[in-house]
Design a protein around this motif. Structure first.
Motif, PDB file in Angstrom:
ATOM      1  N   GLY A  18      61.811  40.482  42.307  1.00  0.00           N
ATOM      2  CA  GLY A  18      62.888  39.907  43.110  1.00  0.00           C
ATOM      3  C   GLY A  18      62.971  40.498  44.500  1.00  0.00           C
ATOM      4  N   ALA A  19      62.659  41.779  44.638  1.00  0.00           N
ATOM      5  CA  ALA A  19      62.721  42.453  45.932  1.00  0.00           C
ATOM      6  C   ALA A  19      61.357  42.516  46.618  1.00  0.00           C
ATOM      7  CB  ALA A  19      63.265  43.871  45.756  1.00  0.00           C
ATOM      8  N   GLY A  20      60.302  42.126  45.899  1.00  0.00           N
ATOM      9  CA  GLY A  20      58.964  42.199  46.462  1.00  0.00           C
ATOM     10  C   GLY A  20      58.496  43.629  46.654  1.00  0.00           C
ATOM     11  N   LEU A  21      58.924  44.529  45.778  1.00  0.00           N
ATOM     12  CA  LEU A  21      58.579  45.943  45.891  1.00  0.00           C
ATOM     13  C   LEU A  21      57.869  46.450  44.647  1.00  0.00           C
ATOM     14  CD1 LEU A  21      61.888  47.439  47.322  1.00  0.00           C
ATOM     15  CD2 LEU A  21      59.732  47.176  48.535  1.00  0.00           C
ATOM     16  N   MET A  22      57.047  47.453  44.848  1.00  0.00           N
ATOM     17  CA  MET A  22      56.478  48.212  43.738  1.00  0.00           C
ATOM     18  C   MET A  22      56.306  49.638  44.217  1.00  0.00           C
ATOM     19  SD  MET A  22      52.401  47.500  43.641  1.00  0.00           S
ATOM     20  CE  MET A  22      52.135  49.078  42.909  1.00  0.00           C
ATOM     21  N   ASN A  73      65.652  58.528  40.444  1.00  0.00           N
ATOM     22  CA  ASN A  73      66.603  57.651  41.131  1.00  0.00           C
ATOM     23  C   ASN A  73      66.520  57.832  42.645  1.00  0.00           C
ATOM     24  OD1 ASN A  73      67.532  56.464  38.790  1.00  0.00           O
ATOM     25  ND2 ASN A  73      69.189  57.917  38.530  1.00  0.00           N
ATOM     26  N   ALA A  74      66.397  59.072  43.112  1.00  0.00           N
ATOM     27  CA  ALA A  74      66.291  59.334  44.550  1.00  0.00           C
ATOM     28  C   ALA A  74      65.037  58.687  45.126  1.00  0.00           C
ATOM     29  CB  ALA A  74      66.287  60.837  44.819  1.00  0.00           C
ATOM     30  N   PHE A  75      63.928  58.738  44.390  1.00  0.00           N
ATOM     31  CA  PHE A  75      62.688  58.093  44.835  1.00  0.00           C
ATOM     32  C   PHE A  75      62.900  56.593  45.002  1.00  0.00           C
ATOM     33  CE2 PHE A  75      58.914  55.676  43.434  1.00  0.00           C
ATOM     34  CZ  PHE A  75      58.055  55.982  44.476  1.00  0.00           C
ATOM     35  N   TRP A  76      63.461  55.941  43.981  1.00  0.00           N
ATOM     36  CA  TRP A  76      63.643  54.485  44.041  1.00  0.00           C
ATOM     37  C   TRP A  76      64.650  54.103  45.114  1.00  0.00           C
ATOM     38  CZ3 TRP A  76      59.852  51.913  42.471  1.00  0.00           C
ATOM     39  CH2 TRP A  76      59.071  52.368  41.419  1.00  0.00           C
ATOM     40  N   GLN A  77      65.726  54.877  45.289  1.00  0.00           N
ATOM     41  CA  GLN A  77      66.690  54.575  46.338  1.00  0.00           C
ATOM     42  C   GLN A  77      66.031  54.663  47.714  1.00  0.00           C
ATOM     43  OE1 GLN A  77      69.812  57.340  45.484  1.00  0.00           O
ATOM     44  NE2 GLN A  77      70.597  56.138  43.786  1.00  0.00           N
ATOM     45  N   ALA A  78      65.183  55.668  47.918  1.00  0.00           N
ATOM     46  CA  ALA A  78      64.482  55.803  49.198  1.00  0.00           C
ATOM     47  C   ALA A  78      63.535  54.636  49.436  1.00  0.00           C
ATOM     48  CB  ALA A  78      63.707  57.124  49.242  1.00  0.00           C
ATOM     49  N   LEU A  79      62.846  54.191  48.399  1.00  0.00           N
ATOM     50  CA  LEU A  79      61.942  53.051  48.525  1.00  0.00           C
ATOM     51  C   LEU A  79      62.711  51.789  48.937  1.00  0.00           C
ATOM     52  CD1 LEU A  79      59.028  51.963  48.151  1.00  0.00           C
ATOM     53  CD2 LEU A  79      59.684  51.403  45.816  1.00  0.00           C
ATOM     54  N   TYR A  80      63.830  51.541  48.283  1.00  0.00           N
ATOM     55  CA  TYR A  80      64.614  50.345  48.593  1.00  0.00           C
ATOM     56  C   TYR A  80      65.258  50.410  49.973  1.00  0.00           C
ATOM     57  CZ  TYR A  80      64.146  48.084  44.053  1.00  0.00           C
ATOM     58  OH  TYR A  80      63.648  47.451  42.963  1.00  0.00           O
ATOM     59  N   SER A  81      65.571  51.616  50.444  1.00  0.00           N
ATOM     60  CA  SER A  81      66.208  51.738  51.747  1.00  0.00           C
ATOM     61  C   SER A  81      65.190  51.713  52.889  1.00  0.00           C
ATOM     62  CB  SER A  81      67.025  53.036  51.823  1.00  0.00           C
ATOM     63  OG  SER A  81      66.168  54.163  51.888  1.00  0.00           O
ATOM     64  N   GLY A  82      63.898  51.750  52.532  1.00  0.00           N
ATOM     65  CA  GLY A  82      62.846  51.721  53.561  1.00  0.00           C
ATOM     66  C   GLY A  82      62.576  53.080  54.158  1.00  0.00           C
ATOM     67  N   ALA A  83      63.097  54.129  53.529  1.00  0.00           N
ATOM     68  CA  ALA A  83      62.900  55.482  54.064  1.00  0.00           C
ATOM     69  C   ALA A  83      61.466  55.946  53.917  1.00  0.00           C
ATOM     70  CB  ALA A  83      63.829  56.462  53.352  1.00  0.00           C
ATOM     71  N   VAL A 114      55.605  47.572  28.623  1.00  0.00           N
ATOM     72  CA  VAL A 114      56.383  48.242  29.659  1.00  0.00           C
ATOM     73  C   VAL A 114      57.860  47.937  29.452  1.00  0.00           C
ATOM     74  CG1 VAL A 114      54.569  48.280  31.413  1.00  0.00           C
ATOM     75  CG2 VAL A 114      56.114  46.326  31.295  1.00  0.00           C
ATOM     76  N   GLU A 115      58.693  48.775  30.051  1.00  0.00           N
ATOM     77  CA  GLU A 115      60.133  48.572  30.021  1.00  0.00           C
ATOM     78  C   GLU A 115      60.501  47.424  30.967  1.00  0.00           C
ATOM     79  OE1 GLU A 115      63.811  51.570  30.409  1.00  0.00           O
ATOM     80  OE2 GLU A 115      62.445  51.588  32.107  1.00  0.00           O
ATOM     81  N   VAL A 116      61.457  46.600  30.561  1.00  0.00           N
ATOM     82  CA  VAL A 116      61.944  45.494  31.384  1.00  0.00           C
ATOM     83  C   VAL A 116      63.449  45.669  31.552  1.00  0.00           C
ATOM     84  CG1 VAL A 116      62.195  43.001  31.590  1.00  0.00           C
ATOM     85  CG2 VAL A 116      60.159  43.948  30.492  1.00  0.00           C
ATOM     86  N   LEU A 117      63.931  45.684  32.787  1.00  0.00           N
ATOM     87  CA  LEU A 117      65.358  45.807  33.036  1.00  0.00           C
ATOM     88  C   LEU A 117      66.027  44.459  32.864  1.00  0.00           C
ATOM     89  CD1 LEU A 117      64.150  48.381  34.388  1.00  0.00           C
ATOM     90  CD2 LEU A 117      66.078  48.265  35.949  1.00  0.00           C
ATOM     91  N   LEU A 118      67.052  44.417  32.032  1.00  0.00           N
ATOM     92  CA  LEU A 118      67.785  43.182  31.784  1.00  0.00           C
ATOM     93  C   LEU A 118      68.934  43.001  32.768  1.00  0.00           C
ATOM     94  CD1 LEU A 118      67.928  43.406  27.885  1.00  0.00           C
ATOM     95  CD2 LEU A 118      66.256  42.190  29.322  1.00  0.00           C
ATOM     96  N   GLN A 119      69.353  44.087  33.405  1.00  0.00           N
ATOM     97  CA  GLN A 119      70.435  44.076  34.384  1.00  0.00           C
ATOM     98  C   GLN A 119      70.010  44.935  35.574  1.00  0.00           C
ATOM     99  OE1 GLN A 119      74.121  45.438  32.672  1.00  0.00           O
ATOM    100  NE2 GLN A 119      73.624  44.555  30.687  1.00  0.00           N
ATOM    101  N   ASP A 120      70.680  44.742  36.723  1.00  0.00           N
ATOM    102  CA  ASP A 120      70.453  45.623  37.859  1.00  0.00           C
ATOM    103  C   ASP A 120      70.772  47.053  37.447  1.00  0.00           C
ATOM    104  OD1 ASP A 120      69.830  43.444  39.428  1.00  0.00           O
ATOM    105  OD2 ASP A 120      71.766  43.398  40.458  1.00  0.00           O
ATOM    106  N   ALA A 121      70.046  48.008  38.006  1.00  0.00           N
ATOM    107  CA  ALA A 121      70.274  49.428  37.743  1.00  0.00           C
ATOM    108  C   ALA A 121      70.751  50.082  39.038  1.00  0.00           C
ATOM    109  CB  ALA A 121      69.002  50.087  37.234  1.00  0.00           C
ATOM    110  N   PRO A 122      72.066  50.090  39.289  1.00  0.00           N
ATOM    111  CA  PRO A 122      72.583  50.597  40.569  1.00  0.00           C
ATOM    112  C   PRO A 122      72.194  52.041  40.861  1.00  0.00           C
ATOM    113  CG  PRO A 122      74.349  49.613  39.249  1.00  0.00           C
ATOM    114  CD  PRO A 122      73.129  49.637  38.407  1.00  0.00           C
ATOM    115  N   GLU A 123      72.025  52.862  39.823  1.00  0.00           N
ATOM    116  CA  GLU A 123      71.701  54.268  40.050  1.00  0.00           C
ATOM    117  C   GLU A 123      70.327  54.447  40.693  1.00  0.00           C
ATOM    118  OE1 GLU A 123      70.052  53.253  36.024  1.00  0.00           O
ATOM    119  OE2 GLU A 123      71.918  52.823  37.037  1.00  0.00           O
ATOM    120  N   SER A 124      69.415  53.496  40.477  1.00  0.00           N
ATOM    121  CA  SER A 124      68.072  53.599  41.050  1.00  0.00           C
ATOM    122  C   SER A 124      67.776  52.487  42.050  1.00  0.00           C
ATOM    123  CB  SER A 124      67.020  53.530  39.937  1.00  0.00           C
ATOM    124  OG  SER A 124      67.046  52.259  39.316  1.00  0.00           O
TER     125      SER A 124
END
Length: 82
Positions: free
Chosen positions: A49-53, A72-82, A17-27
């Protein structure tokens, strides 16, 4: 590495799987997140780190190896709790 040539300098590859080495602000995905963007319109990641999947299954083929606007819109909505 060969993974970074395909995925970009801020991403790598581990345990198939892909592993992010840095934060991805766009998503909103954080460094250490791991998962996959599939060319047939799927994305699934775990962010320890965020306890999300999350997983998104569409029928929109990708034309790039970078996250698309709807991913990106999907992940932003998930992180915002929408």
């Amino acid at each position: 590495t060969s993974a970074q040539a395909f995925l970009g300098a801020d991403r790598s590859w581990g345990l198939m799987v892909e592993v992010l080495l840095q934060d991805a602000p766009e998503s909103s995905l954080g460094a250490g997140s791991f998962g996959w963007m599939g060319g047939s319109g799927t994305t699934a990641y775990v962010d320890p780190g965020a306890g999300l999947m999350g997983a998104l299954f569409t029928q929109r083929a990708m034309d790039t190896n970078r996250p698309t606007a709807y991913y990106n819109a999907f992940w932003q909505a998930l992180y915002s709790g929408a």
